[in-house]
Enzyme design. Structure first.
Site, PDB file in Angstrom:
ATOM      1  N   GLU A 115      34.614  24.577  53.290  1.00 22.91           N
ATOM      2  CA  GLU A 115      34.796  25.190  51.975  1.00 22.91           C
ATOM      3  C   GLU A 115      36.056  24.628  51.328  1.00 22.91           C
ATOM      4  O   GLU A 115      36.852  23.931  51.968  1.00 22.91           O
ATOM      5  CB  GLU A 115      34.852  26.715  52.085  1.00 22.91           C
ATOM      6  CG  GLU A 115      33.516  27.331  52.500  1.00 22.91           C
ATOM      7  CD  GLU A 115      33.481  28.833  52.366  1.00 22.91           C
ATOM      8  OE1 GLU A 115      34.467  29.436  51.905  1.00 22.91           O
ATOM      9  OE2 GLU A 115      32.447  29.429  52.727  1.00 22.91           O
ATOM     10  N   HIS A 231      36.361  33.423  40.914  1.00 19.62           N
ATOM     11  CA  HIS A 231      35.421  32.530  41.594  1.00 19.62           C
ATOM     12  C   HIS A 231      34.723  31.681  40.540  1.00 19.62           C
ATOM     13  O   HIS A 231      34.203  32.200  39.552  1.00 19.62           O
ATOM     14  CB  HIS A 231      34.397  33.334  42.392  1.00 19.62           C
ATOM     15  CG  HIS A 231      33.729  32.529  43.450  1.00 19.62           C
ATOM     16  ND1 HIS A 231      32.861  31.500  43.157  1.00 19.62           N
ATOM     17  CD2 HIS A 231      33.804  32.574  44.806  1.00 19.62           C
ATOM     18  CE1 HIS A 231      32.428  30.960  44.283  1.00 19.62           C
ATOM     19  NE2 HIS A 231      32.990  31.589  45.302  1.00 19.62           N
ATOM     20  N   ARG A 276      40.244  26.874  44.258  1.00 19.64           N
ATOM     21  CA  ARG A 276      39.411  27.658  43.356  1.00 19.64           C
ATOM     22  C   ARG A 276      39.980  27.778  41.949  1.00 19.64           C
ATOM     23  O   ARG A 276      39.232  27.823  40.976  1.00 19.64           O
ATOM     24  CB  ARG A 276      39.180  29.054  43.943  1.00 19.64           C
ATOM     25  CG  ARG A 276      38.115  29.065  45.013  1.00 19.64           C
ATOM     26  CD  ARG A 276      37.843  30.461  45.511  1.00 19.64           C
ATOM     27  NE  ARG A 276      36.768  30.422  46.505  1.00 19.64           N
ATOM     28  CZ  ARG A 276      36.407  31.480  47.227  1.00 19.64           C
ATOM     29  NH1 ARG A 276      37.026  32.634  47.076  1.00 19.64           N
ATOM     30  NH2 ARG A 276      35.418  31.373  48.093  1.00 19.64           N
ATOM     31  N   HIS A 335      37.140  37.838  41.343  1.00 21.21           N
ATOM     32  CA  HIS A 335      36.513  37.830  42.663  1.00 21.21           C
ATOM     33  C   HIS A 335      37.383  38.441  43.755  1.00 21.21           C
ATOM     34  O   HIS A 335      36.866  39.088  44.663  1.00 21.21           O
ATOM     35  CB  HIS A 335      36.178  36.378  43.027  1.00 21.21           C
ATOM     36  CG  HIS A 335      35.498  36.211  44.345  1.00 21.21           C
ATOM     37  ND1 HIS A 335      34.252  36.745  44.608  1.00 21.21           N
ATOM     38  CD2 HIS A 335      35.876  35.554  45.481  1.00 21.21           C
ATOM     39  CE1 HIS A 335      33.889  36.440  45.846  1.00 21.21           C
ATOM     40  NE2 HIS A 335      34.855  35.728  46.413  1.00 21.21           N
ATOM     41  N   ARG A 370      44.225  32.690  47.303  1.00 19.39           N
ATOM     42  CA  ARG A 370      43.620  32.852  48.628  1.00 19.39           C
ATOM     43  C   ARG A 370      42.803  31.629  49.030  1.00 19.39           C
ATOM     44  O   ARG A 370      41.983  31.132  48.268  1.00 19.39           O
ATOM     45  CB  ARG A 370      42.717  34.077  48.626  1.00 19.39           C
ATOM     46  CG  ARG A 370      41.932  34.287  49.911  1.00 19.39           C
ATOM     47  CD  ARG A 370      41.078  35.535  49.825  1.00 19.39           C
ATOM     48  NE  ARG A 370      40.028  35.425  48.824  1.00 19.39           N
ATOM     49  CZ  ARG A 370      38.770  35.078  49.079  1.00 19.39           C
ATOM     50  NH1 ARG A 370      38.425  34.761  50.313  1.00 19.39           N
ATOM     51  NH2 ARG A 370      37.871  35.037  48.117  1.00 19.39           N
TER      52      ARG A 370
END
Length: 507
Positions: A115, A231, A276, A335, A370
């Protein structure tokens, strides 16, 4: 109002963090509060990616730590992140021992995926994109089978109970239509994040930062509330909340394009696996310019979509879209809340008797941004630590002060607040929009007092206005540069005698 005395912890929240804490608190008798039946009201049940941990021979906790700190943009607490990443494998193995059916490779080892912003494939998944619900289901089964945990469903936190020293002694719980004062040796807030404050969100809309707001009102320190992660691939199909198209799709090669098929972040194979915040701003900019934003998985996933990503595939079909044939329209949506109640890895806050864990807590492991799939790891690993610490607390006797129960913000006004939060405190922020948002909060407060959701929104908005830089998930169009020295936002409630309009002052 009736009163109940507990001999063990009161845990408010039935997600992964709260249930992990409840199991670890045994054999102390433990009461868990959930606003809805377990599995229905927790963000962790909706998580698609999985649990990040160093699980392969080419990985190590030190590498996971390095990626975590890099993503956090200078605000990660090193000691907390070490504790998190060192406990990665043990936490995944514990979850598996409870029955979480992690995907395995041909040799029986945990199958892992890549990811964004991870230097290694290290995300343990379940059924491709069903990790959250499968893991939480295993914990629910264990909790229901345990002899020391009682669960109140259809119950919610309405106020905290303290004594004259400020120690938290319990909480006012609304259960089956009546208010109950629950006194306990330790009160654990596992109330989730604040995504429901935003009109565009991937989280349950009931999660509006109320635990953070009530902790702030009680005198707890709030850390970095302005840092919200958006997100980049929420499915833009007219639903509230917005279904999530997991980041693992991009890890498998799906690409972000505009309506003309032009790559949003460039042609490089790994262009869409940037952190992100970078990807979210690219999606936001494409939509704002009228080009649209779409996730194209036709080539990378194609006919394997139903078996490899069944949850996303089902959501697409419900929206009348077949992702094997058509790119998925996406938008950046709220998110995850990196900020929250300042707490250590054992859940301890600055208030005696009060613990916080999971998304409502800010332990410092996420910093300003994060790292993908670290949230489920934190919820389980620090949940277990918090449960053990809370079970060791002893009941304190003496008079208590019961906090006021404030009515919720009316639905129409909440809708106005959510729209304004997404418009003015979303992916891209500036002083004009944040000032406009705070003015709306002022008007709502004048009309309705200070419901916890409104307090939480103010904490986020005022901290965002005060941070005159761009860092991690917080991007200011009028202050696009990052300050050379990273500094936390630490907020405490103003003294009662203060006449300032601001809710908080730097701690």
């Amino acid at each position: 109002m009736s009163r109940l005395y507990l001999q063990g912890p009161l845990i408010i929240g039935g997600g992964l963090a709260g249930l992990s804490a409840a199991l670890a608190a045994g054999p102390a008798p433990t009461l868990v509060i959930s606003p809805a039946p377990l599995l229905e009201a927790a963000s962790s049940a909706w998580a698609q990616g999985g649990v990040a941990a160093a699980l392969t021979k080419d990985d190590a906790p030190a590498l996971h730590l390095k990626d975590t700190e890099a993503a956090g943009a200078g605000l990660v607490d090193h000691a907390a992140a070490v504790a998190l990443t060192d406990e990665g494998r043990a936490t995944v193995e514990w979850l598996a021992s409870l029955g979480a059916p992690f995907d395995r490779d041909a040799g029986g080892q945990f199958a892992v995926s890549l990811e964004a912003a991870h230097s290694r494939a290290r995300v343990a998944r379940v059924g491709g994109d069903g990790a959250g619900r499968a893991i939480l289901s295993a914990l629910v089964t264990s909790v229901r089978a345990s002899g020391h945990v009682t669960v109140w469903e259809d119950a919610r936190l309405r106020a905290l109970i303290q004594d004259a020293t400020g120690r938290v002694r319990g909480a006012v719980i609304e259960h089956e239509g009546r208010l109950v004062e629950v006194l306990a040796p330790a009160t654990v807030l596992a109330t989730g994040g604040a995504g429901g404050l935003f009109g565009e969100t991937t989280t349950p809309v009931a999660l509006k930062g109320e635990g953070m707001a009530l902790a702030w009102a009680a005198g707890a320190e709030i850390l970095d509330p302005e840092f919200v992660q958006f997100h980049p691939t929420a499915m833009d199909v007219g639903l509230d909340p917005m279904p999530l198209a997991t980041e693992a799709l991009r890890g498998e090669g799906a690409r972000l394009i505009d309506r003309d098929g032009v790559f949003l972040l460039g042609e490089a194979d790994d262009a869409d696996l940037k952190p992100r915040d970078v990807v979210a701003r690219a999606v936001h900019a494409a939509r704002a310019s009228g080009r649209g934003a779409f996730l194209d998985a036709r080539t990378a996933i194609g006919t394997h979509f139903p078996s490899e990503f069944p949850a996303v595939f089902a959501a697409c079909l419900r929206a009348g879209l077949d992702p094997r044939e058509t790119p998925i329209p996406v938008a950046a949506a709220a998110h995850y809340h990196m900020g929250g109640i300042a707490a250590d890895p054992d859940g301890r806050t600055g208030l005696e008797g009060l613990f916080a864990v999971g998304e409502c807590a800010a332990t410092g492991v996420h910093g300003a941004n994060r790292l993908a799939s670290n949230s489920l790891l934190e919820a389980a690993a620090f949940g277990r630590r918090t449960g053990r610490a809370a079970a060791a607390a002893r009941l304190v006797k003496g008079p208590v002060i019961v906090g006021s129960v404030i009515e919720d913000l009316p639905e129409a006004e909440l809708a106005d607040l959510r729209a304004a939060m997404s418009a003015d405190c979303g992916v891209v922020r500036d002083a004009a929009g944040l000032t406009r948002l705070i003015a709306l909060i002022d008007r709502l407060e004048a009309a309705h007092g200070a419901p916890p959701a409104l307090v939480a929104a103010r904490l986020v908005a005022e901290a965002a206005l005060a941070r005159r830089e761009s860092r991690g998930g917080h991007y200011r169009a009028d202050y696009p540069d990052t300050d050379p020295v990273a500094a936390h936002t630490r907020l405490l409630k103003l003294p009662v005698e203060s006449t300032s309009r601001s809710l908080a002052v730097p701690a």
